[in-house]
Design a protein around this motif. Structure first.
Motif, PDB file in Angstrom:
ATOM      1  N   VAL A  17       0.809  -1.232   0.000  1.00 22.30           N
ATOM      2  CA  VAL A  17       0.000   0.000   0.000  1.00 22.30           C
ATOM      3  C   VAL A  17       0.831   1.265   0.000  1.00 22.30           C
ATOM      4  CG1 VAL A  17      -1.977  -1.046   1.127  1.00 22.30           C
ATOM      5  CG2 VAL A  17      -0.251   0.087   2.516  1.00 22.30           C
ATOM      6  N   TRP A  21      -1.124   7.013  -3.383  1.00 21.19           N
ATOM      7  CA  TRP A  21      -2.417   6.696  -3.983  1.00 21.19           C
ATOM      8  C   TRP A  21      -2.996   5.331  -3.669  1.00 21.19           C
ATOM      9  CZ3 TRP A  21      -4.930  10.732  -5.361  1.00 21.19           C
ATOM     10  CH2 TRP A  21      -4.243  11.869  -5.784  1.00 21.19           C
ATOM     11  N   LYS A  22      -2.176   4.332  -3.398  1.00 22.61           N
ATOM     12  CA  LYS A  22      -2.708   2.976  -3.265  1.00 22.61           C
ATOM     13  C   LYS A  22      -3.732   2.844  -2.146  1.00 22.61           C
ATOM     14  CE  LYS A  22       1.043   0.401  -5.371  1.00 22.61           C
ATOM     15  NZ  LYS A  22       2.116  -0.573  -5.125  1.00 22.61           N
ATOM     16  N   ILE A  25      -6.925   4.442  -3.236  1.00 19.03           N
ATOM     17  CA  ILE A  25      -7.632   3.604  -4.210  1.00 19.03           C
ATOM     18  C   ILE A  25      -8.386   2.500  -3.473  1.00 19.03           C
ATOM     19  CG2 ILE A  25      -7.326   1.912  -6.068  1.00 19.03           C
ATOM     20  CD1 ILE A  25      -4.899   3.688  -6.989  1.00 19.03           C
ATOM     21  N   GLN A  54      -0.896   2.206 -10.648  1.00 22.21           N
ATOM     22  CA  GLN A  54      -1.222   1.744  -9.301  1.00 22.21           C
ATOM     23  C   GLN A  54      -2.216   0.582  -9.336  1.00 22.21           C
ATOM     24  OE1 GLN A  54       0.297   3.839  -6.244  1.00 22.21           O
ATOM     25  NE2 GLN A  54       1.460   3.485  -8.104  1.00 22.21           N
ATOM     26  N   GLN A  57      -0.389  -2.583 -10.302  1.00 19.63           N
ATOM     27  CA  GLN A  57       0.389  -3.112  -9.186  1.00 19.63           C
ATOM     28  C   GLN A  57      -0.514  -3.784  -8.155  1.00 19.63           C
ATOM     29  OE1 GLN A  57       2.740   0.178  -7.758  1.00 19.63           O
ATOM     30  NE2 GLN A  57       4.116   0.118  -9.517  1.00 19.63           N
ATOM     31  N   LEU A  58      -1.631  -3.146  -7.841  1.00 15.85           N
ATOM     32  CA  LEU A  58      -2.567  -3.733  -6.877  1.00 15.85           C
ATOM     33  C   LEU A  58      -3.173  -5.025  -7.414  1.00 15.85           C
ATOM     34  CD1 LEU A  58      -4.253  -0.445  -5.632  1.00 15.85           C
ATOM     35  CD2 LEU A  58      -2.829  -1.997  -4.259  1.00 15.85           C
ATOM     36  N   ASP A  61      -0.601  -7.762  -7.109  1.00 12.96           N
ATOM     37  CA  ASP A  61      -0.471  -8.200  -5.715  1.00 12.96           C
ATOM     38  C   ASP A  61      -1.695  -8.973  -5.231  1.00 12.96           C
ATOM     39  OD1 ASP A  61       2.079  -7.179  -5.351  1.00 12.96           O
ATOM     40  OD2 ASP A  61       1.376  -5.254  -4.566  1.00 12.96           O
TER      41      ASP A  61
END
Length: 123
Positions: A17, A21-22, A25, A54, A57-58, A61
């Protein structure tokens, strides 16, 4: 990768995180799925490029799910996975702490602002 790459659990969580921004979001997605443009409007100040980066990436993950609906034109929605929902639950106390201490944080940040120089005295 192995678990030895992290010093502690906070290190591992921040790897997921981290950044501006993560977490925002994740917080936006906590109540309902969003289409890309709606999510961008929910996050004032984020650029399209950063939001795409982002979200990717999220998704990598396993925190965010990207679902493409087979329609014309295609509709893409982003939502939290079960893993992402558990992460949001962990962020809840942090958000509550921020609300309780927001005024103090703002005051501390304002005190760090440089003091404008005074105009030179006229003789």
């Amino acid at each position: 990768m192995n678990e030895n790459m992290y010093q502690c659990g906070v290190d591992a969580a921040m790897d997921v995180v981290g950044g501006k921004w993560k977490a925002l979001i994740l917080w936006a997605l906590h109540s309902e799925p969003y289409r890309f443009n709606a999510l961008r409007r929910a996050l004032p100040g984020i650029s399209e490029r950063i939001l795409i980066q982002q979200l990717r990436q999220l998704e990598a993950d396993g925190v965010v799910r990207r679902e493409v609906h087979p329609e014309m034109p295609p509709r893409v929605e982003y939502s939290l996975t079960e893993f992402g929902e558990s992460l949001n639950e962990a962020l809840l106390p942090l958000g509550e702490w921020g609300v309780r201490n927001m005024q103090r944080i703002v005051a501390a940040r304002r005190s760090e602002e440089p003091v404008p120089a005074r105009p030179a005295a006229r003789s």
